[in-house]
Design a protein around this motif. Sequence first.
Motif, PDB file in Angstrom:
ATOM      1  N   MET A   1       0.843  -1.186   0.000  1.00 14.87           N
ATOM      2  CA  MET A   1       0.000   0.000   0.000  1.00 14.87           C
ATOM      3  C   MET A   1       0.885   1.246   0.000  1.00 14.87           C
ATOM      4  O   MET A   1       1.884   1.302   0.706  1.00 14.87           O
ATOM      5  CB  MET A   1      -0.924   0.001   1.219  1.00 14.87           C
ATOM      6  CG  MET A   1      -1.920   1.152   1.243  1.00 14.87           C
ATOM      7  SD  MET A   1      -2.989   1.080   2.693  1.00 14.87           S
ATOM      8  CE  MET A   1      -3.838  -0.480   2.384  1.00 14.87           C
ATOM      9  N   LEU A   2       0.501   2.221  -0.811  1.00 13.64           N
ATOM     10  CA  LEU A   2       1.277   3.446  -0.956  1.00 13.64           C
ATOM     11  C   LEU A   2       0.429   4.638  -0.533  1.00 13.64           C
ATOM     12  O   LEU A   2      -0.672   4.842  -1.048  1.00 13.64           O
ATOM     13  CB  LEU A   2       1.733   3.616  -2.414  1.00 13.64           C
ATOM     14  CG  LEU A   2       2.392   4.955  -2.786  1.00 13.64           C
ATOM     15  CD1 LEU A   2       3.658   5.177  -1.969  1.00 13.64           C
ATOM     16  CD2 LEU A   2       2.682   5.000  -4.270  1.00 13.64           C
ATOM     17  N   HIS A   3       0.949   5.404   0.432  1.00 14.02           N
ATOM     18  CA  HIS A   3       0.320   6.651   0.858  1.00 14.02           C
ATOM     19  C   HIS A   3       1.214   7.803   0.407  1.00 14.02           C
ATOM     20  O   HIS A   3       2.418   7.823   0.714  1.00 14.02           O
ATOM     21  CB  HIS A   3       0.136   6.691   2.374  1.00 14.02           C
ATOM     22  CG  HIS A   3      -0.826   5.675   2.896  1.00 14.02           C
ATOM     23  ND1 HIS A   3      -2.191   5.845   2.844  1.00 14.02           N
ATOM     24  CD2 HIS A   3      -0.623   4.469   3.475  1.00 14.02           C
ATOM     25  CE1 HIS A   3      -2.790   4.791   3.375  1.00 14.02           C
ATOM     26  NE2 HIS A   3      -1.858   3.943   3.754  1.00 14.02           N
ATOM     27  N   VAL A   4       0.621   8.772  -0.279  1.00 16.39           N
ATOM     28  CA  VAL A   4       1.364   9.905  -0.809  1.00 16.39           C
ATOM     29  C   VAL A   4       0.901  11.166  -0.097  1.00 16.39           C
ATOM     30  O   VAL A   4      -0.300  11.446  -0.016  1.00 16.39           O
ATOM     31  CB  VAL A   4       1.146  10.047  -2.332  1.00 16.39           C
ATOM     32  CG1 VAL A   4       1.960  11.219  -2.876  1.00 16.39           C
ATOM     33  CG2 VAL A   4       1.524   8.748  -3.043  1.00 16.39           C
ATOM     34  N   PHE A   5       1.875  11.924   0.420  1.00 15.48           N
ATOM     35  CA  PHE A   5       1.587  13.189   1.089  1.00 15.48           C
ATOM     36  C   PHE A   5       2.400  14.290   0.402  1.00 15.48           C
ATOM     37  O   PHE A   5       3.611  14.142   0.207  1.00 15.48           O
ATOM     38  CB  PHE A   5       1.956  13.124   2.576  1.00 15.48           C
ATOM     39  CG  PHE A   5       1.123  12.149   3.354  1.00 15.48           C
ATOM     40  CD1 PHE A   5      -0.028  12.564   4.001  1.00 15.48           C
ATOM     41  CD2 PHE A   5       1.494  10.812   3.439  1.00 15.48           C
ATOM     42  CE1 PHE A   5      -0.803  11.673   4.719  1.00 15.48           C
ATOM     43  CE2 PHE A   5       0.732   9.915   4.156  1.00 15.48           C
ATOM     44  CZ  PHE A   5      -0.417  10.341   4.796  1.00 15.48           C
ATOM     45  N   VAL A   6       1.726  15.375   0.075  1.00 19.31           N
ATOM     46  CA  VAL A   6       2.371  16.485  -0.618  1.00 19.31           C
ATOM     47  C   VAL A   6       2.391  17.701   0.295  1.00 19.31           C
ATOM     48  O   VAL A   6       1.667  17.773   1.297  1.00 19.31           O
ATOM     49  CB  VAL A   6       1.635  16.818  -1.942  1.00 19.31           C
ATOM     50  CG1 VAL A   6       1.649  15.625  -2.880  1.00 19.31           C
ATOM     51  CG2 VAL A   6       0.192  17.267  -1.657  1.00 19.31           C
ATOM     52  N   ASN A   7       3.222  18.661  -0.079  1.00 22.49           N
ATOM     53  CA  ASN A   7       3.310  19.919   0.659  1.00 22.49           C
ATOM     54  C   ASN A   7       2.230  20.868   0.147  1.00 22.49           C
ATOM     55  O   ASN A   7       2.235  21.275  -1.003  1.00 22.49           O
ATOM     56  CB  ASN A   7       4.703  20.524   0.475  1.00 22.49           C
ATOM     57  CG  ASN A   7       4.832  21.867   1.172  1.00 22.49           C
ATOM     58  OD1 ASN A   7       4.064  22.193   2.068  1.00 22.49           O
ATOM     59  ND2 ASN A   7       5.821  22.646   0.745  1.00 22.49           N
ATOM     60  N   ASP A   8       1.306  21.210   1.025  1.00 16.93           N
ATOM     61  CA  ASP A   8       0.205  22.095   0.663  1.00 16.93           C
ATOM     62  C   ASP A   8       0.221  23.307   1.598  1.00 16.93           C
ATOM     63  O   ASP A   8      -0.397  23.306   2.653  1.00 16.93           O
ATOM     64  CB  ASP A   8      -1.134  21.360   0.769  1.00 16.93           C
ATOM     65  CG  ASP A   8      -2.297  22.207   0.254  1.00 16.93           C
ATOM     66  OD1 ASP A   8      -2.047  23.272  -0.317  1.00 16.93           O
ATOM     67  OD2 ASP A   8      -3.462  21.781   0.455  1.00 16.93           O
ATOM     68  N   GLY A   9       0.993  24.311   1.211  1.00 20.91           N
ATOM     69  CA  GLY A   9       1.077  25.512   2.021  1.00 20.91           C
ATOM     70  C   GLY A   9       1.735  25.290   3.369  1.00 20.91           C
ATOM     71  O   GLY A   9       1.335  25.901   4.367  1.00 20.91           O
ATOM     72  N   GLY A  10       2.728  24.411   3.421  1.00 24.28           N
ATOM     73  CA  GLY A  10       3.416  24.127   4.683  1.00 24.28           C
ATOM     74  C   GLY A  10       2.791  23.005   5.485  1.00 24.28           C
ATOM     75  O   GLY A  10       3.342  22.622   6.522  1.00 24.28           O
ATOM     76  N   LEU A  11       1.656  22.448   5.027  1.00 25.86           N
ATOM     77  CA  LEU A  11       1.011  21.328   5.708  1.00 25.86           C
ATOM     78  C   LEU A  11       1.043  20.095   4.814  1.00 25.86           C
ATOM     79  O   LEU A  11       1.008  20.201   3.580  1.00 25.86           O
ATOM     80  CB  LEU A  11      -0.444  21.661   6.056  1.00 25.86           C
ATOM     81  CG  LEU A  11      -0.695  22.759   7.079  1.00 25.86           C
ATOM     82  CD1 LEU A  11      -2.187  23.010   7.216  1.00 25.86           C
ATOM     83  CD2 LEU A  11      -0.085  22.396   8.428  1.00 25.86           C
TER      84      LEU A  11
END
Length: 329
Positions: free
Chosen positions: A1-11
């Motif tokens: 399983m792959l979880h992707v988290f991106v930078n969205d305005g510092g969060l």
Amino acid sequence: MLHVFVNDGGLLRWVRETPEETVPPPLPASAVWLDLINPSTEELARAEALLGTSLPTREQMAEIEESSRLRVAGGVLTMTITALVWADTDEPRIATVSFVLAGRRLVTIHDIDPQALLAFRRRATHGQVPASRGELVLAALVDGMVDRTSVVLRRTGLELDALNRRYFRGRTLRSRGETLDDAETLKRIGHAGHLIGKERLSLASLSRMADFLARGEGWNAGKATRRWAKTALQDLRGLDQYARFLSGKVALLLDTALGQINVEQNEIVKIVSVLTVLLFPPTLVATIAGMNFSDMPGEGAPLGYATALLLMLVSALLPMIYVRLKRWL
């Protein structure tokens, strides 16, 4: 399983992927953290394509040499640790977790979720984690593992204190006749020792990683990262000292429990032995009086039966009085 988290305005913002797509799209360039849980070959390939470097395989993660677990190649940091999982169950285990820091991105690879990593991912899923680059995510994950370790050690210490109060009353052991489930007590002590042993293994692994990050050799580590790593290393060393103290406490409680069980068994054997001696004289009198001979002394006496009973009673009382005077019981 792959979880992707991106930078969205510092969060951190979780990117939901649709499993219906036959050909998954490339991972977003703004990805900061990729969390791979028991990843497939396709998921590993997508993560490697984004990072531009290869990720450790299961065989490499299973190696125990420090040079294989902590290494820098081409500016990419690869660190593998052993983390305690399932600490709240009767079967705690050690799981391998790999951290790959490439530029501003962090990749975590593991087959079982440590509690700290699971809690952090849930917070990040709800957009409650400020982190604009992989180093901050790494610091937050390690801090979460340190906090989780301290919670488990504190809870284990309270459990050992409760067992200590049950066995000791100030300078004395538990009173005679006080009932305790010795088998359950030994099981609880053994579980605590087993848990502490795995915690110490995890602490040693985290300490080596924190020391590796604090030195900053072979990669461009910022001052803030090195400062954080030194602080984390101090916390880990303090927790390791506390774990050593708890290990000694487990050994003391185990010796006390086994000694108490041995004393109780000796008491039982002593009581049975003394009772056997006390019952021997009346048994001897009854055996002699019950012999079937034609010319037995006192066979026709009117008080023969009462005399035999009285003699058996006296032969039992005299040894009992002697035993009491000697304080054998």
